[in-house]
Every structure is written in C-alpha cells, then in structure tokens.
Enzyme design. Sequence first.
Site, PDB file in Angstrom:
ATOM      1  N   ALA A   1      -0.299  -7.822  -7.307  1.00  0.00           N
ATOM      2  CA  ALA A   1       0.406  -8.375  -6.151  1.00  0.00           C
ATOM      3  C   ALA A   1       1.766  -7.721  -5.950  1.00  0.00           C
ATOM      4  CB  ALA A   1       0.564  -9.890  -6.320  1.00  0.00           C
TER       5      ALA A   1
ATOM      6  N   ASN B   1       3.974  -4.341  -4.371  1.00  0.00           N
ATOM      7  CA  ASN B   1       4.143  -3.939  -2.973  1.00  0.00           C
ATOM      8  C   ASN B   1       2.855  -3.453  -2.323  1.00  0.00           C
ATOM      9  OD1 ASN B   1       6.896  -4.549  -2.910  1.00  0.00           O
ATOM     10  ND2 ASN B   1       7.491  -2.524  -3.650  1.00  0.00           N
TER      11      ASN B   1
ATOM     12  N   HIS C   1      -5.312  14.026  -5.773  1.00  0.00           N
ATOM     13  CA  HIS C   1      -4.246  13.324  -5.059  1.00  0.00           C
ATOM     14  C   HIS C   1      -2.924  13.815  -5.614  1.00  0.00           C
ATOM     15  CE1 HIS C   1      -2.080  10.296  -2.941  1.00  0.00           C
ATOM     16  NE2 HIS C   1      -1.774   9.583  -4.006  1.00  0.00           N
TER      17      HIS C   1
END
Length: 312
Positions: free
Chosen positions: A8, A10, A175
């Site tokens: 939980a 950002n 990535h």
Amino acid sequence: MKVTVVGAGNVGATCADVLATREIANEIVLVDIKEGIAEGKALDIWQKAPILGYDSRTVGVTNDYARTAGSDVVVITSGLPRKPGMTRDDLISVNAGIVKSVTEQVVAHSPNAIIIIVSNPLDVMTYQAHLTAKLPREKVFGMAGILDTARYRAFLAEALNVSPKDIQAVLMGGHGDTMVPLPRYTTVGGIPVTELIGKAELDAIVERTKNGGGELVKLMGTSAWYAPGAAAAQMVEAIVRDQRRVFPVCLELQGEYGINGVYLGAPVILGKNGVERVIELQLNDEEKAMLETSRGHVKEVMEALDKMTAVA
C-alpha cells in the site's frame, strides 16, 4: 471481479485508486505489512467514491491474506523503493525475499489468480515470482513496458506538441538502462515518427526514456508512483474486461526471438487468460543486437539471484 494489490505504498495505493475510480473490479483489496496503512488508504479511496461517482469497494488489511481469497488478479508492488545512487540490482536480495513470501501467500489463497509483478528490479522479481508460484508464464508476468512506452510517448508528445493519445509505440528488453526502443514501430496518428522528428532529437528522447526512472528518483528522492500505478491498473483492466490489448510485458521467453529462459519485455496480447499470445516482431540486426545486450544483462541478475538462493 476481485482484485488484490499487495503493497500500500505510493505505487500500490495509486494502482488501487485507478482500479476503483475506473470501476475495473467490484472489490479491491489493499494489503500491507504496516499496521493501518492499507486500511487507511482504502478507506480514503472509498470516501472519494461519492465525490467522483464510482461504486468499486476498496478494503484494506494488514498482512491478512485470507481476506484476499478468490482474487481474479493480484498485483504485487511490495519491496523497498529505489533511493538516489542505488541501482535496481542493489535491491535484489531484500526484494526477492519479500516477493517470494508474498507470492507464496497469494497462491495459497487465490490459486487461479493471474499475478502481475511491479516490484523492482522488475525482470528478476518476475523470475522470482514465476519460480515461486509454479504457474504457467501466461499467468505470472511483470509490468514494465507499459510504463516505459508511456514515458517515451509522453516525451514525444511534448517534443511534437501533439496529443499523447495519438502516439503508439513498442519497447522491448529489460526494464531500465538496457531497454530496447523500437522507433520503427512508433507512430503518431498512424504516421511513422521518423517523418515528424529528426534522428538526433529522437535519439535524445530514447535516452531520456531509458533513464526515465532515474530522472524521477533524482528529482524526488524516491521512485515514481503515478505512472507505474496507472500502468499496472491498465494491465488489470485488459485482463478483467478481456480487452485483448497489445502491450509489452515482462515474461519468460521460451524460444521467441531466439531466447530461452530469460525474463524480458516483449509485446503480447493481454486478455482474460493473462498472456493470450506472445507477438514475435521481425527485428533488424541493430535491434537484435540491442535485445541480446539486454538479455545478457538480465541473465546476469538472474544468475546473481540463483547464487543468493543457493547460499540461503
């Protein structure tokens, strides 16, 4: 439909907020290890429902995976954020342990769920989750390409002074710094981008995209969250609504592009079964060389994780 977002912070809270606001699922469960954080953020999102006019129910729990049982899709954002001067690879040891533990609990309570990994370093965390979940690659994959293409498209829209809605693009590979941009597959309202912008300016945008995460860390002192959270939510939407969207996602390549057993970004069709099909583009020699460089980098990090696991 029920969607769980683990973490939980950002990114996770943003993902849950977008899922609720767009009414992508009937119920969204937000899970965190810190007491009260998930409950508070879920309650805040729910209290916004009368203002913006949505009815997706958001619920927060502290480390209670029983409440997530029967989830159709689970998004895992857990892990330490990247700090200034820290590479994604620096995060590997701690975050691999977190992702392994979370994945075990997710699968125990929602064995049929499709799992989307957002935790960094993304490629190797997807590897860790896939190993732990023991599910087909079609059901365990990572969010990276949508975020990377969004950054690329945003920079192009700014440079060309056009709407980002009209820009379509594909990126492949790892990535981060070794991602593989594909300007040949970038269009603006159907027009090849190379007809609208010079090579030098396009190359500069590509480089900025590669360092997109680092640029934000330098500015804010922590990782980005609005775009990553929204990107993960877009993947959930494609699955829940069986949209069969064409997105780049990180998954284990099994012979595609001549690569086996390495987790890289590639374009796929995303629908109700997760990855419905991997799309194999006809890359030219330069693009193949960049993808091979990216493969080598990700493979090194995967091997580093294997060594840590062997020692443990």
